[in-house]
Write an enzyme that holds these catalytic residues in place. Structure first.
Site, short mmCIF file in Angstrom:
data_model
loop_
_atom_site.label_atom_id
_atom_site.label_comp_id
_atom_site.label_asym_id
_atom_site.label_seq_id
_atom_site.Cartn_x
_atom_site.Cartn_y
_atom_site.Cartn_z
N VAL A 139 0.93 -0.92 0.00
CA VAL A 139 -0.07 0.00 0.05
C VAL A 139 0.80 1.30 0.05
CG1 VAL A 139 -1.75 1.25 1.20
CG2 VAL A 139 -1.88 -1.29 1.18
N GLU A 140 1.97 1.26 0.84
CA GLU A 140 3.00 2.48 0.85
C GLU A 140 3.51 2.70 -0.55
OE1 GLU A 140 3.59 4.73 3.22
OE2 GLU A 140 2.37 3.85 5.01
#
Length: 172
Positions: A12-13
């Protein structure tokens, strides 16, 4: 030392991109800011930025996530703190008396939308990752990268090193 599903935080990052750089200057697969990176043992200088080193930054992220868990005792709050900052999450928990991410996200307090969405995005990634075939996602993993670590006594020009080694700078 942390739940394996937390690897989806890196997805996600940064989509696991070692050189990902955010608008806020967070860098690497774990999107470390400079201060947090240094606090967890990564070198960040003009010549070296270990936030882009997948192995070193992953070990630092595991230490940081463990410390956040020691602070919050709840993985959802850990993920919120990773995104918004442990101080902000701690102040919100203290000011509301709530220590449940979902209650905090639904409350009228000032948790940013990005943080409210961060935990569900990670949880959705876990579900998709655990059920890749069911959702028509690739199930074959890339083979592990093979590499040799070489220490140098001073900074070197990687273009020149790649030329000497008859390889591309990307491969190097």
């Amino acid at each position: 030392s942390i739940p394996l599903d937390l690897m989806y935080l890196a997805q996600v990052e940064s989509l696991f991109k070692p050189h990902a750089l955010s608008k806020a200057k967070a860098k690497g697969i774990w999107q470390f800011g400079k201060g947090t990176a240094v606090r967890y043992g990564l070198k960040v200088t003009h010549d070296i930025d270990e936030r882009s080193d997948p192995e070193k930054s992953t070990r630092a992220a595991a230490r940081y996530l463990n410390d956040l868990y020691d602070m919050f005792k709840d993985w959802n709050l850990v993920l919120a703190a990773y995104n918004w900052g442990e101080g902000r999450v701690k102040r919100l928990v203290d000011s509301t008396g709530m220590n449940d991410f979902w209650q905090l996200a639904d409350s009228k307090k000032r948790m940013p939308k990005e943080t409210k969405n961060h935990v569900p995005l990670i949880q959705a990634s876990v579900i998709l990752g655990r059920n890749a075939e069911k959702y028509g996602l690739p199930t074959q993993l890339d083979p592990p990268l093979q590499y040799t670590e070489v220490s140098v006594s001073k900074p070197i020009d990687l273009r020149a090193a790649a030329k000497v080694l008859s390889t591309s700078i990307d491969e190097l």
